[in-house]
Design a protein around this motif. Structure first.
Motif, short mmCIF file in Angstrom:
data_model
loop_
_atom_site.label_atom_id
_atom_site.label_comp_id
_atom_site.label_asym_id
_atom_site.label_seq_id
_atom_site.Cartn_x
_atom_site.Cartn_y
_atom_site.Cartn_z
N THR A 147 -4.07 -8.73 -12.35
CA THR A 147 -4.24 -7.58 -13.24
C THR A 147 -4.63 -6.31 -12.49
O THR A 147 -4.76 -5.25 -13.11
CB THR A 147 -5.33 -7.88 -14.30
OG1 THR A 147 -6.57 -8.13 -13.64
CG2 THR A 147 -4.92 -9.07 -15.16
N MET A 148 -4.78 -6.37 -11.20
CA MET A 148 -5.19 -5.21 -10.40
C MET A 148 -3.99 -4.41 -9.94
O MET A 148 -2.89 -4.95 -9.76
CB MET A 148 -5.96 -5.65 -9.15
CG MET A 148 -7.27 -6.32 -9.39
SD MET A 148 -7.93 -6.82 -7.78
CE MET A 148 -9.64 -6.91 -8.18
N SER A 149 -4.26 -3.16 -9.66
CA SER A 149 -3.21 -2.34 -9.05
C SER A 149 -3.09 -2.75 -7.57
O SER A 149 -4.00 -3.39 -7.02
CB SER A 149 -3.56 -0.85 -9.15
OG SER A 149 -4.67 -0.55 -8.32
N GLU A 150 -1.99 -2.37 -6.96
CA GLU A 150 -1.77 -2.74 -5.56
C GLU A 150 -2.87 -2.20 -4.64
O GLU A 150 -3.36 -2.91 -3.77
CB GLU A 150 -0.40 -2.21 -5.09
CG GLU A 150 -0.01 -2.64 -3.69
CD GLU A 150 0.15 -4.14 -3.54
OE1 GLU A 150 -0.08 -4.65 -2.42
OE2 GLU A 150 0.48 -4.84 -4.53
N SER A 151 -3.31 -0.97 -4.85
CA SER A 151 -4.36 -0.38 -4.00
C SER A 151 -5.70 -1.09 -4.21
O SER A 151 -6.44 -1.33 -3.25
CB SER A 151 -4.50 1.12 -4.26
OG SER A 151 -4.93 1.36 -5.58
N GLN A 152 -6.02 -1.45 -5.46
CA GLN A 152 -7.27 -2.18 -5.72
C GLN A 152 -7.22 -3.56 -5.05
O GLN A 152 -8.21 -4.01 -4.46
CB GLN A 152 -7.49 -2.37 -7.23
CG GLN A 152 -7.90 -1.14 -7.98
CD GLN A 152 -7.98 -1.42 -9.48
OE1 GLN A 152 -7.15 -2.13 -10.03
NE2 GLN A 152 -8.99 -0.84 -10.11
N ARG A 192 -9.85 -4.78 -2.18
CA ARG A 192 -10.67 -5.99 -2.36
C ARG A 192 -10.34 -7.04 -1.30
O ARG A 192 -11.24 -7.72 -0.80
CB ARG A 192 -10.46 -6.60 -3.75
CG ARG A 192 -11.04 -5.82 -4.91
CD ARG A 192 -12.52 -6.12 -5.19
NE ARG A 192 -12.83 -7.49 -5.52
CZ ARG A 192 -12.73 -8.04 -6.72
NH1 ARG A 192 -12.33 -7.32 -7.75
NH2 ARG A 192 -13.05 -9.30 -6.91
N GLN A 193 -9.08 -7.14 -0.93
CA GLN A 193 -8.68 -8.10 0.09
C GLN A 193 -9.33 -7.74 1.43
O GLN A 193 -9.84 -8.61 2.14
CB GLN A 193 -7.15 -8.10 0.23
CG GLN A 193 -6.56 -9.46 0.25
CD GLN A 193 -5.03 -9.42 0.15
OE1 GLN A 193 -4.40 -8.35 0.07
NE2 GLN A 193 -4.43 -10.58 0.15
N ARG A 194 -9.32 -6.46 1.79
CA ARG A 194 -9.95 -6.01 3.03
C ARG A 194 -11.45 -6.29 3.00
O ARG A 194 -12.03 -6.72 4.00
CB ARG A 194 -9.69 -4.52 3.26
CG ARG A 194 -8.38 -4.23 3.96
CD ARG A 194 -8.32 -2.79 4.46
NE ARG A 194 -8.43 -1.79 3.40
CZ ARG A 194 -7.41 -1.32 2.67
NH1 ARG A 194 -6.19 -1.74 2.91
NH2 ARG A 194 -7.61 -0.42 1.74
N GLN A 195 -12.07 -6.05 1.85
CA GLN A 195 -13.50 -6.32 1.72
C GLN A 195 -13.80 -7.81 1.94
O GLN A 195 -14.75 -8.16 2.63
CB GLN A 195 -14.01 -5.89 0.34
CG GLN A 195 -14.07 -4.40 0.12
CD GLN A 195 -14.40 -4.04 -1.33
OE1 GLN A 195 -14.29 -4.87 -2.23
NE2 GLN A 195 -14.78 -2.79 -1.54
N LEU A 196 -12.97 -8.65 1.35
CA LEU A 196 -13.16 -10.10 1.51
C LEU A 196 -12.95 -10.53 2.96
O LEU A 196 -13.70 -11.36 3.48
CB LEU A 196 -12.23 -10.87 0.58
CG LEU A 196 -12.59 -10.84 -0.90
CD1 LEU A 196 -11.49 -11.48 -1.74
CD2 LEU A 196 -13.93 -11.53 -1.14
N VAL A 197 -11.96 -9.95 3.60
CA VAL A 197 -11.71 -10.27 5.01
C VAL A 197 -12.90 -9.83 5.87
O VAL A 197 -13.36 -10.56 6.75
CB VAL A 197 -10.39 -9.62 5.51
CG1 VAL A 197 -10.27 -9.68 7.02
CG2 VAL A 197 -9.20 -10.30 4.85
#
Length: 176
Positions: free
Chosen positions: A87-92, A96-101
């Motif tokens: 449900t997220m936009s591509e930028s979100q 979030r993916q970078r934050q998790l990494v």
């Protein structure tokens, strides 16, 4: 590992020495007194070893709990991301993916540092226990007039095992 390889090389040297002595002096073989110490049992049963283990557990328990908590939080955040990603936009999603990494990288670094610190402290404590145990082994050997004490062997007749004496003497020397 270095301690174990040193111990192994000492034992091999002692075994070679023992073999040489036995081969060159058959008449004196009856007077030659040999003992064996099971170092694994000393590390498990001696009060100094148990105290060292308790000290390490106390010293590292807080950091270990923090790591477990951080790992659980990272797992929960990853699961939440996987649920919400569609449900997220591509930028979100990328943010979030970078934050998790980044969080995972931080977690892995802290876990490595924890393991390195724990291993270093274990080696320090183990060295102290080995030092005390070796002094006690030497005292027992001198008191009971042993010619050779072996710490590692493929097989040893139980009548040569002086591990109980060493543990008792080591436990008695703690209070001194």
């Amino acid at each position: 590992m270095k301690i174990l390889s040193t111990t192994l090389s000492r034992c091999l040297s002692a075994a070679v020495l023992f073999g040489a002595l036995a081969a060159t002096a058959p008449a004196q073989a009856d007077d030659f007194k040999v003992g064996f110490v099971n170092t694994d049992r000393v590390f498990r049963e001696a009060n100094t070893a148990k105290a060292a283990q308790a000290k390490l557990e106390q010293e590292f328990s807080r950091r270990e709990k923090e790591l477990i908590d951080q790992g659980n939080a990272l797992k929960a955040a990853t699961e939440k991301f996987e649920r919400e990603a569609p449900t997220m936009s591509e930028s979100q999603r990328q943010t979030r993916q970078r934050q998790l990494v980044d969080q995972d990288r931080d977690f892995q670094r802290k876990r490595r540092e924890f393991q390195e610190d724990l291993n270093a402290r274990k080696n320090e404590e183990l060295a102290q226990v080995i030092d005390r145990a070796n002094k006690v082994v030497k005292q027992v050997a001198e008191t009971e007039k042993y010619d050779l004490i072996i710490q590692e062997a493929v097989y040893i007749n139980p009548k040569y095992d002086i591990t109980d004496k060493v543990i008792k003497a080591l436990n008695a020397s703690v209070g001194k």
